[in-house]
Design a protein around this motif. Structure first.
Motif, PDB file in Angstrom:
ATOM      1  N   UNK A  50       0.802  -1.222   0.000  1.00 16.34           N
ATOM      2  CA  UNK A  50       0.000   0.000   0.000  1.00 16.34           C
ATOM      3  C   UNK A  50       0.828   1.262   0.000  1.00 16.34           C
ATOM      4  N   UNK A  51       2.168   1.150   0.013  1.00 12.49           N
ATOM      5  CA  UNK A  51       3.046   2.324   0.085  1.00 12.49           C
ATOM      6  C   UNK A  51       3.362   2.897  -1.305  1.00 12.49           C
ATOM      7  N   UNK A  52       3.539   2.031  -2.279  1.00  7.23           N
ATOM      8  CA  UNK A  52       4.024   2.500  -3.579  1.00  7.23           C
ATOM      9  C   UNK A  52       2.902   2.590  -4.601  1.00  7.23           C
ATOM     10  N   UNK A  53       2.893   3.721  -5.298  1.00  6.81           N
ATOM     11  CA  UNK A  53       1.888   3.965  -6.324  1.00  6.81           C
ATOM     12  C   UNK A  53       2.636   4.049  -7.659  1.00  6.81           C
ATOM     13  N   UNK A  54       2.472   3.016  -8.470  1.00  8.40           N
ATOM     14  CA  UNK A  54       3.260   2.877  -9.692  1.00  8.40           C
ATOM     15  C   UNK A  54       2.448   3.373 -10.880  1.00  8.40           C
ATOM     16  N   UNK A  55       3.022   4.262 -11.673  1.00  7.79           N
ATOM     17  CA  UNK A  55       2.294   4.815 -12.820  1.00  7.79           C
ATOM     18  C   UNK A  55       2.909   4.318 -14.112  1.00  7.79           C
TER      19      UNK A  55
END
Lengths: 644, 191
Positions: free
Chosen positions: A334-339
């Protein structure tokens, strides 16, 4: 000298033979891949795999690792095979504010979640064209509900789920005038807006549109809700922040960075509770299947609650993201938001905790329509260098690795979370769009395989004219190196797909509907209740099926100009004994009736004559005998109504 | 006078008969490739059910092809009488345990064995009737073929292999017979 030559020749021959032998043994380099995908007759696959049917409007159900197709689920398109969208019971499912819509484009299947783990209660999928979200019951594998989304155009960014399926989130790919009205298209910047929708899912599964957030007129593409520490947030990619309305391929690709919208939906709930939302007129349908009545019903809604970011500080933040990002994926922690910046040279990974700090310290570089833009450098956790060309989507294996699809370079790139280094890559055939790991976008990926969902097939299968099969590829990710195991064809374009272990679903699968519980208004419980009734031009046939006959099987006294309802109840209470119904000249589809179900088809006989009907689903040894006749007399005829 | 040991045995033998209210006394299972999930009948002292919920319904469906008449538990009067017979044996057995009369145990066992014998013969007659008394207009007619399931054991009936065996309740009746015989044996030894 001569002996030496012979010796050399012999050695060469031995080596050459050995090489040849090895080649034939290694199965074109695929080694024991066949063993890994072979599911012996009578044994079952390890995973269910639900693929979007794309422009077929349906959902495919496959087994993994075999890649075998089990079923096509009827969702957004009329389905002649099952009678879905043809029978009176199912026609209401396809009602919209634009009338009855027989087709749509289905993109993203999502399995319901509990505490961030796929639980197998329902499958949600979006209709892209006429914006809707469907909920399929994974006990019956039938579509139980479809809700229309107003103030939306191109419902691409849906249906993404919050951790406990509290909400289905949806964003509009095409911004539109809100409310929709007759305006000049060139007034785009002035009149066009986007919306982000939150559909509340009750514990029964019932969906209702809780609220919408009005956002600047960009193209909102895809989404993912947060999990763990980021639970309570949802992330939406956008492109065309240029707000172009012509030749988007150029005009929407100018900015160096577009945005991911980070929406604090817990805050949104608070704003709604405080009465900050405005009620706006909007016509949209909710269609649901009542399992007791075995009938779908349409419900028209006329209002929606709208939140405006200007009036709700802290509701949304924009995360600058290079260039025209497509997918946005949240890692299992839930920490990393990958685009997936489809035109970008790197994969940017935003940090949720850094984002929180940046919000805290108001580290903004400006705002758009009251939405603060966070500073890229302050929120970025890292960038994956050389991630392949055209990175689109990322899924996770739960062991600290991420897998990103690269459309232009036709490959899957495996990289490590935290160090952001690429550790492996494998070509796909060809032009991969989404990719899918069972549980790969949840808190608990089951790993084992990644499936490439390809856009182009070309020479991979025997050619079938200009239109070729769609295709997926099964890749083993249990080792350090990815290993291609299997190509398998799919029906319609598989945009996204999701897998779930077979044991989660198989045990719940319903075998038939209980006749005792069938409260269909036109159903019957036994052959004694079968009858034919006339009211003016309306004739209702209350018919039953069982092995191996219809009751009644001879009907007379029908007239040209009548509207004939065949209400057919399948009295069987056994597994895998459906009966079908078709009558000559029926301008509608067939019926396929599951045991314990009642289904209705309407027939308007146009000519006098005798019309045979029969069972379309081979049901038993005397299936061929399962038939009957309807006699149709000219209108005004006085042939009495009779049946047996 | 009965010994304590044989009284306990007799008590248990009587109470065990009550298990027939909890478990079927006889099972008939049909095995065919199309029924991987199994299909079969469970015969209780007071009802006939299926291995699966709707098996009786489905077996009647299948039987109509060969012209066998429908199995309707309501029409079988034995199912109404049997519970009383069982309760009678239980009460009688308990009474004997109290009266401590050795000879009555023998009477009880003989009566039980006669009842079981009659019951099995009656069961055979029902099976015979269902298997032979077929509708002459049936869709499937195989010359010389009868469809009587075996009383005990297995028999191939067209595509179905019918296996007929005592159910848990039936096995408990058997244990009851053994225990009451033991009671008689111990009382004899104690003479």
């Amino acid at each position: 000298m001569k002996n030496k030559k012979i010796l050399v020749s012999l050695i060469v021959l031995v080596i050459f033979s050995a090489v040849l032998y090895n080649c034939s043994d290694s199965n074109n380099g695929f080694g024991d891949a066949a063993n890994q995908v072979y599911v012996a007759p009578g044994t079952h696959d390890d995973f269910y795999f639900f693929t979007s049917g794309g422009f077929s409007g349906q959902v495919g159900v496959y087994g993994l690792p075999s890649g075998r197709l089990f079923k096509q689920l009827s969702v957004f398109s009329q389905h002649p095979e099952t009678g879905y969208g043809y029978s009176e019971e199912t026609k209401p499912m396809l009602m919209t504010s634009h009338g009855f819509i027989p087709w749509d484009d289905a993109h993203h299947p999502k399995i319901s979640q509990t505490e961030g783990v796929a639980d197998g209660r329902w499958l949600f999928i979006n209709a892209n064209n006429t914006p809707r979200v469907a909920r399929i019951d994974l006990k019956t594998f039938e579509t139980n509900e479809i809700i229309e989304i107003p103030n939306s155009g191109g419902n691409h960014g849906s249906p993404f789920l919050t951790e406990n399926t509290e909400y289905v989130v949806a964003s509009t790919r095409f911004s539109v005038p809100i409310p929709d009205r007759d305006v000049s298209i060139s007034s785009y910047k002035e009149n066009f807006k986007g919306t982000i929708s939150f559909i509340k899912v009750e514990s029964s599964g019932k969906m209702n549109l809780a609220f919408q957030i009005l956002v600047p007129g960009f193209n909102y593409d895809l989404a993912h809700a947060g999990k763990g520490p980021s639970h309570g947030w949802a992330f939406f990619t956008s492109y065309n922040t240029e707000e172009a309305n012509t030749l988007l391929e150029v005009n929407a690709s100018q900015s160096d960075k577009d945005f991911i919208a980070a929406v604090n939906w817990k805050a949104a709930e608070k704003f709604v509770a405080e009465g900050k939302a405005k009620s706006l007129s909007a016509e949209y349908y909710r269609n649901y299947f009542d399992e007791e009545k075995q009938h779908a019903f349409s419900e028209k809604n006329s209002k929606v609650l709208i939140l405006s970011p200007q009036e709700c500080p802290g509701l949304i933040y924009y995360l600058p993201t290079p260039k025209s990002p497509h997918g946005v994926d949240v890692d299992p922690s839930g920490e990393y938001i990958v685009a997936g910046g489809k035109l970008a040279a790197v994969i940017p990974i935003h940090s949720f905790s850094k984002m929180q700090q940046a919000i805290e310290s108001k580290d903004f570089i400006g705002d758009v329509g009251g939405i603060p833009i966070l500073k890229y450098e302050s929120i970025i956790a890292g960038e994956v260098e050389d991630p392949g060309l055209g990175p689109l989507h990322t899924e996770f294996d739960g062991d600290g690795y991420a897998y990103t699809s690269a459309f232009i370079s036709s490959e899957i790139v495996k990289w490590k979370l935290g160090t952001w280094e690429v550790v492996d890559r494998i070509p796909t055939y060809y032009s991969i769009g989404h990719l899918s790991i069972p549980g790969g976008d949840t808190k608990k990926p089951w790993g084992k395989y990644v499936i490439a969902l390809n856009k182009i097939t070309k020479d991979r299968y025997l050619p079938t004219g200009p239109e070729l099969t769609q295709s997926a590829q099964l890749i083993d990710i249990s080792g350090d190196k990815m290993k291609l195991l299997l190509d398998f064809p799919t029906v319609g374009e598989p945009h996204y797909a999701q897998g779930i272990p077979a044991e989660v679903l198989a045990k719940n699968s319903k075998k038939f509907f209980e006749l005792e519980k069938n409260n269909h208004p036109h159903g019957v419980k036994s052959e004694k209740e079968t009858r034919v009734e006339r009211k003016g031009n309306e004739v209702r046939v209350y018919m039953t099926t069982t092995r191996t006959h219809f009751k009644p099987d001879n009907i007379e006294g029908i007239r040209v100009g009548d509207k004939v309802y065949f209400h057919i109840t399948n009295l069987e209470q056994d597994w895998d004994i459906p009966h079908g119904f078709a009558i000559k000249g029926l301008q509608n589809g067939e019926l396929l009736i599951m045991p314990g179900q009642t289904k209705t088809i309407v027939w308007n006989p146009l000519k006098a004559g005798v019309y045979p009907f029969y069972c379309t689903d081979f049901c038993s040894a005397l299936h061929q005998e399962m038939s009957g006749y309807v006699r149709v007399s000219p209108s005004g005829s006085n042939v009495p109504l009779s049946f047996n | 006078m009965m010994t304590v040991k044989s009284r306990i045995l007799m008590f248990v033998a009587s109470i065990l008969l009550l298990s027939t209210f909890l478990f079927p006394i006889w099972n008939i299972d049909l095995h065919a490739p199309q029924y991987p999930e199994g299909i079969g009948l469970r015969i209780w002292i007071n009802q006939i059910t299926g291995l699966n919920e709707f098996d009786l319904h489905n077996i009647n469906k299948l039987n109509h092809y060969i012209g066998m008449k429908e199995i309707q538990p309501d029409a079988i009067k034995e199912l109404k009488i049997m519970p009383y017979i069982i309760i009678g044996f239980v009460l009688l057995g308990l009474l004997i345990t109290l009266l401590k009369r050795k000879k009555l145990v023998v009477v009880w066992l003989v009566l039980l064995l006669i009842t079981l014998g009659v019951g099995l013969y009656d069961f055979y007659l029902w099976e015979y009737d269902y298997g032979h008394n077929l509708n002459p207009n049936a869709a499937i007619k195989v010359p010389g073929m009868v469809y009587q399931p075996p009383l005990i054991g297995s028999k191939k009936l067209l595509n179905m292999n019918a296996v007929s065996l005592p159910g848990i309740g039936g096995i408990f009746i058997g244990i009851s017979v053994v225990l009451s015989s033991l009671a008689i044996y111990y009382d004899r030894k104690n003479k």
